[in-house]
Design a protein around this motif. Sequence first.
Motif, PDB file in Angstrom:
ATOM      1  N   ASN A  49       0.824  -1.203   0.000  1.00 24.06           N
ATOM      2  CA  ASN A  49       0.000   0.000   0.000  1.00 24.06           C
ATOM      3  C   ASN A  49       0.865   1.264   0.000  1.00 24.06           C
ATOM      4  O   ASN A  49       0.567   2.263   0.651  1.00 24.06           O
ATOM      5  N   TYR A  50       1.959   1.180  -0.757  1.00 31.23           N
ATOM      6  CA  TYR A  50       2.940   2.269  -0.800  1.00 31.23           C
ATOM      7  C   TYR A  50       3.587   2.277  -2.172  1.00 31.23           C
ATOM      8  O   TYR A  50       3.928   1.219  -2.716  1.00 31.23           O
ATOM      9  N   CYS A  51       3.752   3.445  -2.753  1.00 29.12           N
ATOM     10  CA  CYS A  51       4.403   3.561  -4.061  1.00 29.12           C
ATOM     11  C   CYS A  51       5.666   4.405  -3.939  1.00 29.12           C
ATOM     12  O   CYS A  51       5.587   5.599  -3.632  1.00 29.12           O
ATOM     13  N   PRO A  52       6.831   3.807  -4.149  1.00 31.67           N
ATOM     14  CA  PRO A  52       8.082   4.584  -4.103  1.00 31.67           C
ATOM     15  C   PRO A  52       8.043   5.711  -5.134  1.00 31.67           C
ATOM     16  O   PRO A  52       7.597   5.510  -6.266  1.00 31.67           O
ATOM     17  N   THR A  53       8.504   6.895  -4.763  1.00 34.31           N
ATOM     18  CA  THR A  53       8.453   8.047  -5.668  1.00 34.31           C
ATOM     19  C   THR A  53       9.817   8.389  -6.268  1.00 34.31           C
ATOM     20  O   THR A  53       9.912   9.243  -7.144  1.00 34.31           O
ATOM     21  N   VAL A  54      10.865   7.733  -5.771  1.00 30.31           N
ATOM     22  CA  VAL A  54      12.212   7.942  -6.325  1.00 30.31           C
ATOM     23  C   VAL A  54      12.593   6.695  -7.117  1.00 30.31           C
ATOM     24  O   VAL A  54      12.553   5.577  -6.597  1.00 30.31           O
ATOM     25  N   TYR A  55      12.937   6.884  -8.401  1.00 28.91           N
ATOM     26  CA  TYR A  55      13.242   5.740  -9.257  1.00 28.91           C
ATOM     27  C   TYR A  55      14.565   5.107  -8.875  1.00 28.91           C
ATOM     28  O   TYR A  55      15.596   5.769  -8.819  1.00 28.91           O
ATOM     29  N   ALA A 211      -2.799   1.408 -29.450  1.00 31.40           N
ATOM     30  CA  ALA A 211      -1.980   0.324 -30.007  1.00 31.40           C
ATOM     31  C   ALA A 211      -1.944  -0.874 -29.057  1.00 31.40           C
ATOM     32  O   ALA A 211      -1.983  -2.024 -29.485  1.00 31.40           O
ATOM     33  N   ALA A 212      -1.881  -0.588 -27.763  1.00 33.66           N
ATOM     34  CA  ALA A 212      -1.858  -1.659 -26.765  1.00 33.66           C
ATOM     35  C   ALA A 212      -3.174  -2.421 -26.749  1.00 33.66           C
ATOM     36  O   ALA A 212      -3.183  -3.670 -26.680  1.00 33.66           O
ATOM     37  N   ARG A 213      -4.302  -1.707 -26.822  1.00 39.85           N
ATOM     38  CA  ARG A 213      -5.612  -2.371 -26.860  1.00 39.85           C
ATOM     39  C   ARG A 213      -5.722  -3.280 -28.082  1.00 39.85           C
ATOM     40  O   ARG A 213      -6.218  -4.409 -27.995  1.00 39.85           O
ATOM     41  N   SER A 214      -5.269  -2.777 -29.206  1.00 36.11           N
ATOM     42  CA  SER A 214      -5.322  -3.545 -30.447  1.00 36.11           C
ATOM     43  C   SER A 214      -4.460  -4.807 -30.349  1.00 36.11           C
ATOM     44  O   SER A 214      -4.882  -5.900 -30.737  1.00 36.11           O
ATOM     45  N   PHE A 215      -3.254  -4.658 -29.811  1.00 40.33           N
ATOM     46  CA  PHE A 215      -2.343  -5.796 -29.650  1.00 40.33           C
ATOM     47  C   PHE A 215      -2.959  -6.854 -28.739  1.00 40.33           C
ATOM     48  O   PHE A 215      -2.945  -8.042 -29.041  1.00 40.33           O
ATOM     49  N   ALA A 216      -3.522  -6.403 -27.603  1.00 41.19           N
ATOM     50  CA  ALA A 216      -4.121  -7.332 -26.642  1.00 41.19           C
ATOM     51  C   ALA A 216      -5.304  -8.073 -27.261  1.00 41.19           C
ATOM     52  O   ALA A 216      -5.496  -9.277 -27.034  1.00 41.19           O
ATOM     53  N   GLU A 217      -6.095  -7.354 -28.056  1.00 40.11           N
ATOM     54  CA  GLU A 217      -7.248  -7.991 -28.702  1.00 40.11           C
ATOM     55  C   GLU A 217      -6.802  -9.045 -29.702  1.00 40.11           C
ATOM     56  O   GLU A 217      -7.355 -10.154 -29.751  1.00 40.11           O
ATOM     57  N   ILE A 218      -5.789  -8.731 -30.495  1.00 38.87           N
ATOM     58  CA  ILE A 218      -5.281  -9.677 -31.495  1.00 38.87           C
ATOM     59  C   ILE A 218      -4.683 -10.912 -30.822  1.00 38.87           C
ATOM     60  O   ILE A 218      -4.894 -12.049 -31.260  1.00 38.87           O
ATOM     61  N   LYS A 219      -3.944 -10.690 -29.734  1.00 38.78           N
ATOM     62  CA  LYS A 219      -3.274 -11.798 -29.037  1.00 38.78           C
ATOM     63  C   LYS A 219      -4.190 -12.499 -28.030  1.00 38.78           C
ATOM     64  O   LYS A 219      -3.786 -13.481 -27.407  1.00 38.78           O
ATOM     65  N   GLU A 220      -5.397 -11.967 -27.867  1.00 39.20           N
ATOM     66  CA  GLU A 220      -6.402 -12.555 -26.967  1.00 39.20           C
ATOM     67  C   GLU A 220      -5.913 -12.628 -25.522  1.00 39.20           C
ATOM     68  O   GLU A 220      -5.987 -13.664 -24.858  1.00 39.20           O
ATOM     69  N   ILE A 221      -5.389 -11.497 -25.066  1.00 37.17           N
ATOM     70  CA  ILE A 221      -4.992 -11.365 -23.665  1.00 37.17           C
ATOM     71  C   ILE A 221      -5.695 -10.149 -23.067  1.00 37.17           C
ATOM     72  O   ILE A 221      -6.144  -9.263 -23.796  1.00 37.17           O
ATOM     73  N   GLN A 222      -5.783 -10.113 -21.750  1.00 35.93           N
ATOM     74  CA  GLN A 222      -6.427  -8.979 -21.094  1.00 35.93           C
ATOM     75  C   GLN A 222      -5.516  -7.751 -21.100  1.00 35.93           C
ATOM     76  O   GLN A 222      -4.300  -7.867 -20.953  1.00 35.93           O
ATOM     77  N   PHE A 223      -6.145  -6.590 -21.243  1.00 37.79           N
ATOM     78  CA  PHE A 223      -5.420  -5.315 -21.199  1.00 37.79           C
ATOM     79  C   PHE A 223      -5.953  -4.492 -20.032  1.00 37.79           C
ATOM     80  O   PHE A 223      -7.168  -4.337 -19.870  1.00 37.79           O
ATOM     81  N   HIS A 224      -5.035  -3.975 -19.191  1.00 37.41           N
ATOM     82  CA  HIS A 224      -5.424  -3.187 -18.019  1.00 37.41           C
ATOM     83  C   HIS A 224      -4.701  -1.845 -18.032  1.00 37.41           C
ATOM     84  O   HIS A 224      -3.519  -1.772 -18.395  1.00 37.41           O
ATOM     85  N   GLU A 225      -5.405  -0.795 -17.615  1.00 38.22           N
ATOM     86  CA  GLU A 225      -4.837   0.548 -17.493  1.00 38.22           C
ATOM     87  C   GLU A 225      -4.838   0.927 -16.018  1.00 38.22           C
ATOM     88  O   GLU A 225      -5.896   0.948 -15.384  1.00 38.22           O
ATOM     89  N   VAL A 226      -3.644   1.202 -15.458  1.00 34.23           N
ATOM     90  CA  VAL A 226      -3.532   1.443 -14.018  1.00 34.23           C
ATOM     91  C   VAL A 226      -2.588   2.617 -13.734  1.00 34.23           C
ATOM     92  O   VAL A 226      -1.847   3.070 -14.608  1.00 34.23           O
ATOM     93  N   SER A 227      -2.630   3.051 -12.492  1.00 29.89           N
ATOM     94  CA  SER A 227      -1.628   3.993 -11.976  1.00 29.89           C
ATOM     95  C   SER A 227      -1.164   3.476 -10.621  1.00 29.89           C
ATOM     96  O   SER A 227      -1.950   3.450  -9.671  1.00 29.89           O
ATOM     97  N   ALA A 228       0.093   3.055 -10.545  1.00 24.98           N
ATOM     98  CA  ALA A 228       0.642   2.595  -9.268  1.00 24.98           C
ATOM     99  C   ALA A 228       0.731   3.746  -8.279  1.00 24.98           C
ATOM    100  O   ALA A 228       0.467   3.581  -7.088  1.00 24.98           O
ATOM    101  N   LEU A 229       1.075   4.937  -8.777  1.00 26.41           N
ATOM    102  CA  LEU A 229       1.251   6.105  -7.911  1.00 26.41           C
ATOM    103  C   LEU A 229      -0.070   6.542  -7.279  1.00 26.41           C
ATOM    104  O   LEU A 229      -0.129   6.861  -6.087  1.00 26.41           O
ATOM    105  N   LYS A 230      -1.134   6.519  -8.061  1.00 29.19           N
ATOM    106  CA  LYS A 230      -2.447   6.972  -7.585  1.00 29.19           C
ATOM    107  C   LYS A 230      -3.333   5.807  -7.123  1.00 29.19           C
ATOM    108  O   LYS A 230      -4.497   6.014  -6.779  1.00 29.19           O
ATOM    109  N   PHE A 231      -2.789   4.589  -7.160  1.00 31.91           N
ATOM    110  CA  PHE A 231      -3.522   3.383  -6.740  1.00 31.91           C
ATOM    111  C   PHE A 231      -4.796   3.166  -7.578  1.00 31.91           C
ATOM    112  O   PHE A 231      -5.785   2.635  -7.083  1.00 31.91           O
TER     113      PHE A 231
END
Length: 266
Positions: A49-55, A211-231
Amino acid sequence: HVPKRPGSAMPPKKQKPDPPENVVPFFRVTVLGDADSGKTCLINSWVNNYCPTVYMPSNDPVLYYRTLRMPNPMDENDMVTALVEIEDTYPPTKTGGYDMFGQKQDISIYMACDPPPPEPVQTPAYYGPFAEYEALSELKYEPLSRCRMGFMLVFDCNIEESLHTAMEIFNTISMQSMPKGTVPKGITVFLVANKIDKDPLSELTKKNLMAARSFAEIKEIQFHEVSALKFIKVRKLFREMVENIAMQPQFWMDDSLKEFFEEKKN
């Protein structure tokens, strides 16, 4: 009878742990992606439940663990606590050197979809994850789950090259299956766009997501859009991954777990 040497003590006999009250499914999720795609941040966002902010670039594989309450995959009327092992990895560009465990850096090691180990001739008693594991006496990389079961291919949705790296990783994983170019049988693969909060109105970001949505659809895998920083949608991502893996018991269910469950049920 083994005679004791003068002045020496017999090693204490290791006690068997108590059997658990219920089965504890044990899953593994492997997280792969380009440098600075936010793999470690994503894992920490869910596990701690923590996102590091320094790479800090990843140079070594790291294992994380978290429990999760979920419907029992073996009995839909029951709830169980599952244990999830998350495998964090370094980017594909890390090659030629050695990690902290003395292993040569080669990302293809963490793309391998090896089958679970063979079952012993005599089925041992079931004690659940960690119950019989002993602390390592030397530094080595040793995941505790049976095999790799699911992959998250993470990319920075604001960087086109990061997406291309995730696509190349998918292609490498899919070369292990027949026919080539498809996900190995039973393995769960998610394509994950991270950092969606960074510049959502950018034309490049929109183009990458399309492009990512299209690739995922063609390869028949799930596509998710997230933000680790904003949870954003992080918990949903991991829960759906675990639920998909749970539907493939050939990876996580061994004979001892199966026998324990049948005895408990009866």
